[in-house]
Design an enzyme around this catalytic site. Structure first.
Site, PDB file in Angstrom:
ATOM      1  N   VAL A  84       0.844  -1.189   0.000  1.00 45.09           N
ATOM      2  CA  VAL A  84       0.000   0.000   0.000  1.00 45.09           C
ATOM      3  C   VAL A  84       0.884   1.245   0.000  1.00 45.09           C
ATOM      4  CG1 VAL A  84      -1.839   1.245   1.169  1.00 45.09           C
ATOM      5  CG2 VAL A  84      -1.767  -1.249   1.267  1.00 45.09           C
ATOM      6  N   ASP A  97     -10.552 -12.170   6.395  1.00 42.02           N
ATOM      7  CA  ASP A  97      -9.240 -11.860   6.973  1.00 42.02           C
ATOM      8  C   ASP A  97      -9.364 -10.722   7.979  1.00 42.02           C
ATOM      9  OD1 ASP A  97      -6.563 -12.240   7.392  1.00 42.02           O
ATOM     10  OD2 ASP A  97      -5.903 -11.101   5.649  1.00 42.02           O
TER      11      ASP A  97
END
Length: 735
Positions: free
Chosen positions: A31, A140
């Site tokens: 990211v 997740d």
């Protein structure tokens, strides 16, 4: 390019998104901060690892799941605004949330009071409820995927990616693939890979347990052991793992959410959220024990363990995790995570995907025989590769009809077959020679030559192994560790640590490691040196005190603190000199990022005031008004034969503009001068005239009816002793 520079930094994706600094790296993607050049606004870009982007199946599923995630619109969900493919770089564009993760909060605050823990959990459940209603399962849920903005907003990230990844690898591998973070995996995910909203409920329950206790419910030497515990061991009540007492209904809430039998959990996040709010309200009311609430929350019904529905009931033997051909990739940079798998656990095949750079990263477990019963994972992980492989598949229990020892398709007790292997049997020993035949003796020279060749082969093999593999060790994960802890971990691995650079970081605390060279899990010669970059913390600069300083000095002062001067505004000030700073925004002392804009208000000096003219008007009203306007007023009085008493005769200044505090002078009339009229009775006209003239008065003579020519005053119209304005005329009567 500088050593260690990220090739993505500075790249413009699809001509629109300029990639900035790296924020975080996870199992599937990295990211970055980014700038949307079209809209001129900040955002975050998640770029998939190249080995995932090369898979055409994954690319298709990634696009489909990204579209599904983009449909989620909720204040507690990190919004997805775009998706693209830039010359093979598969990426998502998301909102950039400034702040920290729930992992950091847990590290700092846990164990938390239940009120605090539930307050943090509620927004997470609200986000999951929205996803479940839209038919999405997160898969997740973990502290690293819960973002807490600087303004207190809580958002859940990474919707849709786990599902896309899972579907892709399941299609391309011969064995099933399970992804997730092992500390938060529901048992059914481990056993057969099935997922519905209850797997998110389980993970959220583990989150709540961790916030209440400050520890994970299951710990072990590696991911396999932890997964084994999720399937075979109940998560304990939080009150048994924390010194502070907890109400029984809080225990019941966690127990239900983390039940190994998914049918006993809350049906989805919406139900879990409703129960959480009910528990929060009970806590706020100060109720210590609520038997009815506890009974409502506790899971009901018989326990059905995952994967055991088709098996005969066995009382003594626990259900085991089916990891017969397991390969595990876990975060080698997780310094404090027991879920990480060391390089000495089950070896990674070439097609396993490494998942670095996250404290609690996604774990990939390739699972074989998902429909079969479990295999005892044991405690082998952490030993040598050979012992790990043998201990992972030591004992198998399958129902009738399945392959396995003694069953159709299995190896059973067949001689010459290595358990756990597939394919044709391998003979493990030669058959004995027929009786009565004497084996031919080989020449001794041949044995010597054979021995020498064998020794040379072993030596060459050892040398090759040593130079290719043996002298190397794996770089330990030290990302996010303090330098002292990183040095200790490096020393344990027989390596040195060298701090080569210190730089600012928005996500890594000051004094902790940002990145390493070589990266975690890379090969490095034993005794070698790991070069690390250490965080100086967030780059922030305090706004200096600028009030009262000359404006021409402000830009230089801000530049010294790496701040930028914005367009100034001007306003009148009665207290600050013209050209000096009146105010600053943000206020002095505020911590700002580098190059942040600071604006100032510059004084134009006092505001000018128009001066009104009060001549010929009431002096009292004139003074009152001038004071209201901010002027200082002084008055003097003088007689006036033409201006009435109390009226302004003159004003200085009497026009133009002035400023507060300027002085205005007023001249106020006291009226004409008064004189005392003398007593004129018995005086002759001539004498009376002289008397009146002496005091400034005139005379008017009037003859009486008794006038006889004596010209003597016998009366006057103003009595003697009276005061009249000077210049007045007194009328007298004479005889």
């Amino acid at each position: 390019m500088e050593r260690g520079a990220d090739p993505m930094t500075g790249r413009v994706l699809e001509g629109r998104y300029r990639v900035g600094a790296k924020i975080a790296r996870g199992g599937m993607a990295t990211v970055y901060e980014a700038l949307d050049l079209r809209l001129n606004r900040g955002c975050a870009v998640k770029i998939m690892h190249s080995d995932l982007g090369d898979d055409a199946d994954f690319r298709r599923r990634f696009v489909r799941e990204a579209h599904a995630a983009a449909r989620l619109s909720h204040p507690n969900v990190v919004s997805v605004s775009d998706q693209g493919d830039d010359d093979g770089a598969l990426f998502l564009v998301m909102e950039h949330v400034e702040g920290r993760t729930l992992r950091e909060v847990v590290r700092e605050e846990a164990p938390m009071a239940p009120e605090r823990a539930l307050a943090l959990l509620e927004p997470v459940l609200a986000a999951l409820s929205e996803a479940h209603a839209a038919g999405l399962v997160h898969r997740d849920v973990k502290p690293e995927n819960v973002l807490i903005a600087d303004d207190g907003r809580i958002k859940v990230a990474d919707f849709g990616l786990a599902r896309a990844f899972d579907a892709s690898v399941s299609q391309t591998a011969t064995r099933g693939v399970l992804i997730g973070t092992v500390s938060y995996l529901a048992p059914e995910l481990i056993v057969d890979g099935s997922a519905d909203p209850r797997v998110d409920v389980y993970a959220a329950g583990v989150l709540l347990f961790e916030m209440l206790t400050g520890r994970k419910p299951h710990e072990g030497d590696g991911a396999i052991q932890i997964a084994f515990k999720h399937v075979n061991e109940d998560i304990p009540a939080p009150s048994t793992c924390t010194p502070a007492p907890l109400p029984s209904y809080v225990d019941a809430l966690v127990t239900r959410a983390t039940s190994r039998d998914r049918d006993r959990r809350q049906a989805d996040a919406k139900v879990f959220l409703q129960q959480t709010r009910r528990v929060s309200a009970t806590l706020r009311a100060g109720v210590v024990d609520d038997e009815e609430l506890t009974a409502d929350l506790l899971p009901a019904g018989p326990l059905t363990l995952p994967g055991a529905a088709d098996e005969p009931e066995v009382e003594e033997e626990p259900l085991r995790v089916p990891l017969t051909a397991a390969t595990v990739a876990a975060d080698r940079d997780d310094a404090a995570d027991d879920d990480a798998v060391s390089d000495r656990s089950v070896p990674l095949p070439d097609h396993a995907l490494p998942l670095p750079d996250s404290e609690e990263t996604t774990t990939i477990i390739r699972v074989g025989g998902l429909a079969a019963a479990g295999v005892a994972a044991g405690s082998a992980a952490g030993r040598s590769d050979a012992s790990s492989r043998s201990s992972v598949a030591t004992r198998t229990r399958r129902p009738a009809g399945q392959g396995g020892p003694g069953g159709p398709g299995g190896t059973g007790d067949r001689p010459g077959v290595v358990p756990g292997q597939s394919g044709p049997p391998h003979r493990v020993a030669d058959s004995p020679a027929p009786a009565g035949r004497r084996p031919r003796r080989r020449p001794r020279k041949g044995w010597v030559l054979l021995l020498v060749v064998a020794l040379l082969t072993v030596a060459a093999g050892y040398a090759g192994w040593w130079f290719a593999i043996g002298r190397y060790t794996s770089t330990p994960g030290v990302i996010n560790l303090a330098v002292s802890d990183a040095e200790a971990r490096a020393a344990d691995a027989g390596l040195d640590l060298d701090v080569t650079e210190r730089t600012f970081s928005e996500s890594v605390p000051a004094g902790s490691v940002i990145e390493t060279s070589p990266a975690a899990g890379s090969r490095i010669v034993e005794g070698g040196t790991i070069e690390v970059v250490v965080s100086k913390g967030r780059e922030r600069y305090a706004v200096p005190a600028l009030a009262g300083k000359p404006f021409e000095d402000v830009e230089a002062i801000l530049a010294e603190r790496n701040l930028t001067l914005g367009e100034p505004t001007k306003r009148y000030s009665e207290t600050v000199a013209k050209g000096s700073v009146v105010a600053v925004d943000p206020v002095a002392g505020t911590e700002l990022r580098r190059d942040s804009v600071v604006t100032v208000v510059v004084s134009r000096g006092p505001r000018p005031i128009e001066i009104p003219d009060f001549a010929g008007r009431s002096a009292e009203r004139a003074e009152e008004r001038l004071v209201e306007l901010g002027f200082d007023v002084t008055t003097t009085e003088e007689n006036s034969d033409t201006v009435d008493k109390g009226v302004v005769i003159d004003q200085t200044p009497d026009d133009g503009t002035g400023f507060k505090g300027d002085e205005i002078e007023l001249v106020v009339s006291k009226g004409p001068v008064l004189v005392v009229v003398p007593d004129l009775a018995g005086l002759s006209v001539e004498a009376a005239t002289d008397e009146l003239a002496a005091v400034g008065l005139g005379i008017d003579v009037s003859e009486t009816q008794l006038y006889v020519g004596l010209d003597t005053v016998v009366r006057q119209d103003v009595d003697g002793g009276s005061s009249i304005p000077k210049g007045s005329v007194v009328t007298v009567g004479v005889v």
